[in-house]
Design an enzyme around this catalytic site. Structure first.
Site, PDB file in Angstrom:
ATOM      1  N   THR A 147      69.961  32.202 -31.471  1.00 34.30           N
ATOM      2  CA  THR A 147      70.864  33.331 -31.462  1.00 34.30           C
ATOM      3  C   THR A 147      70.367  34.608 -30.561  1.00 34.30           C
ATOM      4  OG1 THR A 147      69.655  34.111 -33.314  1.00 34.30           O
ATOM      5  CG2 THR A 147      71.799  32.961 -33.908  1.00 34.30           C
ATOM      6  N   GLY A 148      69.016  34.510 -30.136  1.00 33.49           N
ATOM      7  CA  GLY A 148      68.375  35.542 -29.618  1.00 33.49           C
ATOM      8  C   GLY A 148      67.662  36.432 -30.449  1.00 33.49           C
ATOM      9  N   VAL A 149      68.128  36.087 -31.748  1.00 31.74           N
ATOM     10  CA  VAL A 149      67.469  37.260 -32.535  1.00 31.74           C
ATOM     11  C   VAL A 149      66.064  37.124 -32.947  1.00 31.74           C
ATOM     12  CG1 VAL A 149      67.925  37.892 -35.133  1.00 31.74           C
ATOM     13  CG2 VAL A 149      69.974  37.342 -33.697  1.00 31.74           C
ATOM     14  N   GLY A 150      65.784  35.800 -33.523  1.00 38.34           N
ATOM     15  CA  GLY A 150      64.217  35.705 -33.824  1.00 38.34           C
ATOM     16  C   GLY A 150      63.293  36.193 -32.770  1.00 38.34           C
ATOM     17  N   ARG A 193      67.933  62.718 -19.813  1.00 36.78           N
ATOM     18  CA  ARG A 193      68.074  62.992 -21.331  1.00 36.78           C
ATOM     19  C   ARG A 193      67.753  61.756 -21.775  1.00 36.78           C
ATOM     20  NH1 ARG A 193      73.259  61.131 -19.946  1.00 36.78           N
ATOM     21  NH2 ARG A 193      74.535  60.052 -21.364  1.00 36.78           N
ATOM     22  N   HIS A 194      67.660  60.461 -21.396  1.00 36.42           N
ATOM     23  CA  HIS A 194      67.426  59.329 -22.245  1.00 36.42           C
ATOM     24  C   HIS A 194      65.463  59.075 -22.111  1.00 36.42           C
ATOM     25  CE1 HIS A 194      71.468  58.395 -21.927  1.00 36.42           C
ATOM     26  NE2 HIS A 194      71.370  58.352 -20.737  1.00 36.42           N
ATOM     27  N   ARG A 202      73.285  29.297 -28.651  1.00 37.78           N
ATOM     28  CA  ARG A 202      74.272  28.716 -29.607  1.00 37.78           C
ATOM     29  C   ARG A 202      75.627  29.904 -29.762  1.00 37.78           C
ATOM     30  NH1 ARG A 202      70.087  26.897 -34.425  1.00 37.78           N
ATOM     31  NH2 ARG A 202      70.034  24.674 -33.586  1.00 37.78           N
ATOM     32  N   ARG A 214      64.124  60.317 -25.436  1.00 43.65           N
ATOM     33  CA  ARG A 214      64.281  59.253 -26.321  1.00 43.65           C
ATOM     34  C   ARG A 214      63.481  58.027 -26.610  1.00 43.65           C
ATOM     35  NH1 ARG A 214      70.631  60.488 -25.028  1.00 43.65           N
ATOM     36  NH2 ARG A 214      70.872  62.437 -25.795  1.00 43.65           N
ATOM     37  N   ASP A 268      62.959  28.791 -26.957  1.00 41.74           N
ATOM     38  CA  ASP A 268      62.554  27.706 -27.970  1.00 41.74           C
ATOM     39  C   ASP A 268      63.233  26.225 -27.475  1.00 41.74           C
ATOM     40  OD1 ASP A 268      64.955  28.190 -29.062  1.00 41.74           O
ATOM     41  OD2 ASP A 268      64.107  28.655 -31.103  1.00 41.74           O
ATOM     42  N   HIS A 269      63.166  25.512 -28.456  1.00 44.00           N
ATOM     43  CA  HIS A 269      64.063  24.250 -28.115  1.00 44.00           C
ATOM     44  C   HIS A 269      65.203  24.334 -28.116  1.00 44.00           C
ATOM     45  CE1 HIS A 269      63.420  24.826 -32.384  1.00 44.00           C
ATOM     46  NE2 HIS A 269      64.430  23.567 -32.547  1.00 44.00           N
ATOM     47  N   ASN A 302      67.989  52.722 -22.416  1.00 44.62           N
ATOM     48  CA  ASN A 302      67.256  52.568 -23.202  1.00 44.62           C
ATOM     49  C   ASN A 302      66.040  51.749 -22.385  1.00 44.62           C
ATOM     50  OD1 ASN A 302      69.865  51.254 -24.905  1.00 44.62           O
ATOM     51  ND2 ASN A 302      68.833  53.033 -25.563  1.00 44.62           N
TER      52      ASN A 302
END
Ligand code: RB5
Length: 149
Positions: A68-71, A133-134, A110, A137, A9-10, A100
């Protein structure tokens, strides 16, 4: 991963040029899904474009940047088959591949600087899924994706 879709994003845009140059320096082919300026925009659009490129098999994986990388990682994880991780250090980036089988790496402009971001990108790209084993999962995650609430 030899071919990556990129989105930001911006707020993520401020790291974009350095990360793209770093990827290209590693010989990674990049499909740029934007954004292309610091003008205010909305991260779901770019997360969706990257996730859909992965879903269509156009690329091996994706890299996403927002504040944040979150959204942007939450959005990517709404798409079937996407396993997106948000990282602020290389260890989790590496383990997210080994254990994973993540196919999207996200981070926040930020939160971390360009040099740490490049270390995280390298740790993520250098690691391969270990399977073993992964495997079951990761398959269990895919099965959950098929369930209805
Ligand atoms: C935009 O202000 C900001 O919310 C976005 O870049 C991201 O941090 C969201 O998770």
């Amino acid at each position: 991963m030899n071919k990556i879709a990129f989105g930001c994003d911006h707020v993520g845009f401020q790291l974009k040029a350095e990360i793209l140059a770093h990827l290209q320096g590693r010989g990674v082919e990049v499909i740029d899904k934007g954004t292309d300026s610091a003008e205010r925009t909305d991260y779901p659009e770019y997360a969706s474009a990257v996730a859909q490129a992965i879903g269509r098999g156009e690329v091996d994986g994706g890299i996403l940047i927002c504040g944040t990388g979150v959204g942007i990682s939450i959005t990517a994880n709404k798409f079937p088959g996407i396993r997106a991780v948000v990282c602020s250090e290389p260890y989790s980036a590496q383990l997210s591949r080994l254990h994973n089988n993540t196919n999207v790496l996200a981070f926040g402009s930020r939160v971390i600087g360009a040099e740490l971001a490049k270390m995280i990108v390298d740790a993520w790209l250098d690691a391969e899924f270990e399977g073993g084993r992964h495997q079951k999962r990761v398959e269990a995650i895919a099965a959950i994706e098929q369930q209805r609430n």
